[in-house]
Scaffold this motif. Structure first.
Motif, PDB file in Angstrom:
ATOM      1  N   ASP A 262     -53.635   3.987   2.042  1.00 26.59           N
ATOM      2  CA  ASP A 262     -52.733   4.118   3.193  1.00 26.59           C
ATOM      3  C   ASP A 262     -53.177   3.279   4.385  1.00 26.59           C
ATOM      4  N   PHE A 263     -54.433   2.836   4.410  1.00 25.22           N
ATOM      5  CA  PHE A 263     -54.915   1.965   5.472  1.00 25.22           C
ATOM      6  C   PHE A 263     -54.949   0.505   5.003  1.00 25.22           C
ATOM      7  N   GLY A 264     -55.205   0.313   3.708  1.00 24.60           N
ATOM      8  CA  GLY A 264     -55.261  -1.029   3.159  1.00 24.60           C
ATOM      9  C   GLY A 264     -56.669  -1.429   2.762  1.00 24.60           C
TER      10      GLY A 264
ATOM     11  N   PRO B 253     -59.500  -8.927   6.559  1.00 29.98           N
ATOM     12  CA  PRO B 253     -58.412  -8.248   5.856  1.00 29.98           C
ATOM     13  C   PRO B 253     -58.112  -8.904   4.508  1.00 29.98           C
ATOM     14  N   LEU B 254     -57.694  -8.091   3.560  1.00 28.16           N
ATOM     15  CA  LEU B 254     -57.333  -8.570   2.239  1.00 28.16           C
ATOM     16  C   LEU B 254     -56.026  -7.910   1.842  1.00 28.16           C
ATOM     17  N   HIS B 255     -55.062  -8.723   1.480  1.00 27.76           N
ATOM     18  CA  HIS B 255     -53.769  -8.182   1.039  1.00 27.76           C
ATOM     19  C   HIS B 255     -53.689  -8.304  -0.467  1.00 27.76           C
ATOM     20  N   LEU B 256     -53.529  -7.184  -1.126  1.00 26.65           N
ATOM     21  CA  LEU B 256     -53.353  -7.165  -2.569  1.00 26.65           C
ATOM     22  C   LEU B 256     -51.867  -7.029  -2.886  1.00 26.65           C
ATOM     23  N   ALA B 257     -51.334  -8.025  -3.578  1.00 25.36           N
ATOM     24  CA  ALA B 257     -49.917  -7.995  -3.913  1.00 25.36           C
ATOM     25  C   ALA B 257     -49.644  -6.867  -4.903  1.00 25.36           C
ATOM     26  N   ALA B 258     -48.478  -6.257  -4.761  1.00 28.53           N
ATOM     27  CA  ALA B 258     -48.089  -5.190  -5.682  1.00 28.53           C
ATOM     28  C   ALA B 258     -47.868  -5.769  -7.076  1.00 28.53           C
TER      29      ALA B 258
END
Length: 224
Positions: free
Chosen positions: A168-170, A216-221
């Motif tokens: 929920d935070f990432g 920050p790291l964005h993990l694609a769905a």
């Protein structure tokens, strides 16, 4: 102190000795240092475009703070030292005394989305500092934060970089940008409701700077 930057793309507010940033649909990292000792008492982020960065991920009364090992004994940062005056709101330096004539310079440098920590053993007896340790005491009652490292070793330690995943935070990526040999371990207790991500560096040399970076790291769905 609050204001805007550029064409009001995001707001900037200085909170105590830390910083709080807000950016629409952009990753947010928020941290706050204790006013009278070298410790980060609030750490949070949101890399998913939400508003969770206002909730502390750390356990109450248990901050992020460095320790050192001298002559085989672990020493915690003493109460008392305050940060030097910083030239910019994005930097916060501490000089922490450990024993006689051995200090640890701890510099925190932040952007709206990231935080970097650097450590330097200084003083006439700086060679006494054998190991530097920094611990992140997460509160699983807030969210079940865990760590996904580059590799696990047979002795249970982990190799950086490592993804710190807080549902929920990432996700944030903790890395060793200069590849100086930081290693970590994850400890926890279901009964005590604790999750501790501990990172250590051995073979510390006087007057050399060692860094850790939190980005920050964005993990694609996944598909579907």
């Amino acid at each position: 102190i609050c204001g805007t930057l550029g064409s009001a793309l995001f707001g900037l507010c200085l909170v105590g000795a830390g910083q709080e940033y807000a950016a629409a649909a952009e990753p947010i990292l928020r941290w706050q240092a204790a006013p009278t000792r070298p410790a980060v008492t609030f750490l949070s982020w949101d890399t998913e475009g939400g508003d969770r960065s206002g909730t502390n991920l750390l356990r109450a009364g248990q901050p992020v703070a460095p320790r050192v090992r001298i002559k085989g004994q672990w020493l915690s940062a003493p109460d008392g030292p305050t940060p030097h005056a910083a030239s910019a709101t994005s930097t916060l330096p501490f000089v922490i005394p450990f024993g006689q004539d051995a200090n640890l310079a701890w510099l925190l440098t932040s952007t709206p989305q990231s935080l970097q920590m650097s450590f330097t053993a200084t003083g006439p007896q700086a060679a006494q500092i054998e190991t530097i340790q920094i611990s992140f005491p997460f509160d699983p009652g807030v969210t079940p934060t865990t760590v996904l490292p580059n590799a696990w070793r047979d002795d249970g330690t982990l190799q950086l970089p490592a993804v710190i995943s807080a549902p929920d935070f990432g996700q944030m990526l903790l890395s060793d940008p200069d590849q100086r040999g930081w290693q970590g371990r994850l400890e926890g207790s279901r009964a005590d409701k604790t999750v501790d991500f501990i990172v250590e560096l051995s073979s510390v040399r006087p007057n050399e700077t060692y860094s850790l970076a939190l980005n920050p790291l964005h993990l694609a769905a996944p598909e579907g």
